[in-house]
Design a protein around this motif. Structure first.
Motif, short mmCIF file in Angstrom:
data_model
loop_
_atom_site.label_atom_id
_atom_site.label_comp_id
_atom_site.label_asym_id
_atom_site.label_seq_id
_atom_site.Cartn_x
_atom_site.Cartn_y
_atom_site.Cartn_z
N VAL A 286 63.67 -22.85 -61.93
CA VAL A 286 63.26 -22.93 -63.33
C VAL A 286 62.89 -24.36 -63.68
CG1 VAL A 286 64.70 -20.99 -64.01
CG2 VAL A 286 65.60 -23.28 -64.19
N SER A 287 62.21 -24.53 -64.79
CA SER A 287 61.87 -25.87 -65.26
C SER A 287 62.21 -25.98 -66.73
CB SER A 287 60.39 -26.16 -65.03
OG SER A 287 59.59 -25.26 -65.77
N VAL A 288 62.38 -27.21 -67.16
CA VAL A 288 62.61 -27.52 -68.56
C VAL A 288 61.39 -28.28 -69.03
CG1 VAL A 288 64.11 -28.72 -70.20
CG2 VAL A 288 65.10 -27.66 -68.17
N ILE A 289 60.68 -27.72 -70.01
CA ILE A 289 59.47 -28.38 -70.49
C ILE A 289 59.58 -28.65 -71.99
CG2 ILE A 289 58.02 -27.35 -68.71
CD1 ILE A 289 57.00 -25.38 -70.84
N GLY A 290 58.86 -29.64 -72.45
CA GLY A 290 58.83 -29.98 -73.86
C GLY A 290 58.21 -31.34 -74.05
N PRO A 291 57.95 -31.70 -75.29
CA PRO A 291 57.32 -33.00 -75.56
C PRO A 291 58.29 -34.15 -75.34
CG PRO A 291 57.87 -31.89 -77.61
CD PRO A 291 58.17 -30.92 -76.50
N ASN A 292 57.75 -35.36 -75.31
CA ASN A 292 58.59 -36.56 -75.20
C ASN A 292 59.61 -36.56 -76.33
OD1 ASN A 292 57.02 -37.36 -73.07
ND2 ASN A 292 55.84 -38.86 -74.24
N GLY A 293 60.85 -36.88 -75.98
CA GLY A 293 61.90 -36.97 -76.98
C GLY A 293 62.54 -35.64 -77.35
N ALA A 294 62.21 -34.58 -76.62
CA ALA A 294 62.74 -33.25 -76.95
C ALA A 294 64.17 -33.04 -76.45
CB ALA A 294 61.83 -32.17 -76.37
N GLY A 295 64.66 -33.90 -75.57
CA GLY A 295 66.02 -33.78 -75.06
C GLY A 295 66.13 -33.20 -73.66
N LYS A 296 65.03 -33.15 -72.93
CA LYS A 296 65.04 -32.58 -71.58
C LYS A 296 65.97 -33.37 -70.65
CE LYS A 296 60.66 -33.27 -71.18
NZ LYS A 296 60.36 -33.85 -72.50
N THR A 297 65.81 -34.66 -70.60
CA THR A 297 66.65 -35.49 -69.73
C THR A 297 68.09 -35.46 -70.19
OG1 THR A 297 64.76 -36.92 -69.23
CG2 THR A 297 66.96 -37.81 -68.78
N SER A 298 68.31 -35.47 -71.49
CA SER A 298 69.69 -35.38 -72.01
C SER A 298 70.34 -34.08 -71.56
CB SER A 298 69.70 -35.48 -73.54
OG SER A 298 69.27 -36.75 -73.94
N LEU A 299 69.60 -32.98 -71.59
CA LEU A 299 70.14 -31.69 -71.13
C LEU A 299 70.55 -31.77 -69.66
CD1 LEU A 299 70.73 -28.66 -71.43
CD2 LEU A 299 68.32 -28.26 -70.84
N ILE A 300 69.67 -32.28 -68.81
CA ILE A 300 69.97 -32.40 -67.38
C ILE A 300 71.16 -33.32 -67.17
CG2 ILE A 300 69.08 -33.13 -65.13
CD1 ILE A 300 67.84 -30.50 -66.29
N ASN A 301 71.24 -34.41 -67.91
CA ASN A 301 72.37 -35.33 -67.78
C ASN A 301 73.68 -34.67 -68.22
OD1 ASN A 301 70.91 -37.44 -66.72
ND2 ASN A 301 70.49 -38.36 -68.71
N MET A 302 73.64 -33.80 -69.22
CA MET A 302 74.85 -33.09 -69.64
C MET A 302 75.27 -32.07 -68.60
SD MET A 302 74.40 -32.60 -73.74
CE MET A 302 72.70 -32.04 -73.69
N ILE A 303 74.31 -31.33 -68.05
CA ILE A 303 74.61 -30.31 -67.04
C ILE A 303 75.20 -30.96 -65.79
CG2 ILE A 303 73.58 -28.64 -65.44
CD1 ILE A 303 71.59 -27.94 -67.72
N SER A 304 74.64 -32.09 -65.39
CA SER A 304 75.09 -32.76 -64.16
C SER A 304 76.41 -33.49 -64.33
CB SER A 304 74.02 -33.75 -63.69
OG SER A 304 73.94 -34.84 -64.58
N GLY A 305 76.84 -33.69 -65.58
CA GLY A 305 78.09 -34.40 -65.83
C GLY A 305 77.92 -35.89 -66.05
N PHE A 306 76.68 -36.36 -66.06
CA PHE A 306 76.43 -37.79 -66.31
C PHE A 306 76.87 -38.16 -67.73
CE2 PHE A 306 73.73 -41.48 -67.33
CZ PHE A 306 74.07 -42.30 -66.26
N TYR A 307 76.61 -37.27 -68.70
CA TYR A 307 77.13 -37.44 -70.06
C TYR A 307 78.33 -36.54 -70.22
CZ TYR A 307 72.56 -39.40 -71.46
OH TYR A 307 71.42 -40.15 -71.58
N LYS A 308 79.34 -37.06 -70.84
CA LYS A 308 80.55 -36.26 -71.09
C LYS A 308 80.56 -35.75 -72.51
CE LYS A 308 82.21 -37.09 -67.05
NZ LYS A 308 82.35 -36.19 -66.01
#
Length: 66
Positions: free
Chosen positions: A44-66
């Motif tokens: 699957v992929s996560v798509i959206g415009p700049n600033g939509a929170g795609k990287t933040s979502l991946i960082n939360m899933i991976s545990g980089f953000y707590k």
């Protein structure tokens, strides 16, 4: 949640399930109320415009953000 997502959950064929994920940076909401299921064996992929929170979502899933 879509009908397809419900069917996948019912069949217990989920590799990743995310429900109601949210992240704030001070007063800025990076992502809010994100829910998704990724079935086993699917790409699957996560798509959206700049600033939509795609990287933040991946960082939360991976545990980089707590």
């Amino acid at each position: 949640m879509t009908e397809a997502m419900t069917d996948v959950r019912a069949s217990s064929q989920i590799d990743l399930s995310v429900e109601g994920v949210a992240k704030r940076f001070g007063g800025v909401v990076a992502s809010a109320g994100i829910s998704m299921n990724v079935p086993k064996g699917k790409i699957v992929s996560v798509i959206g415009p700049n600033g939509a929170g795609k990287t933040s979502l991946i960082n939360m899933i991976s545990g980089f953000y707590k």
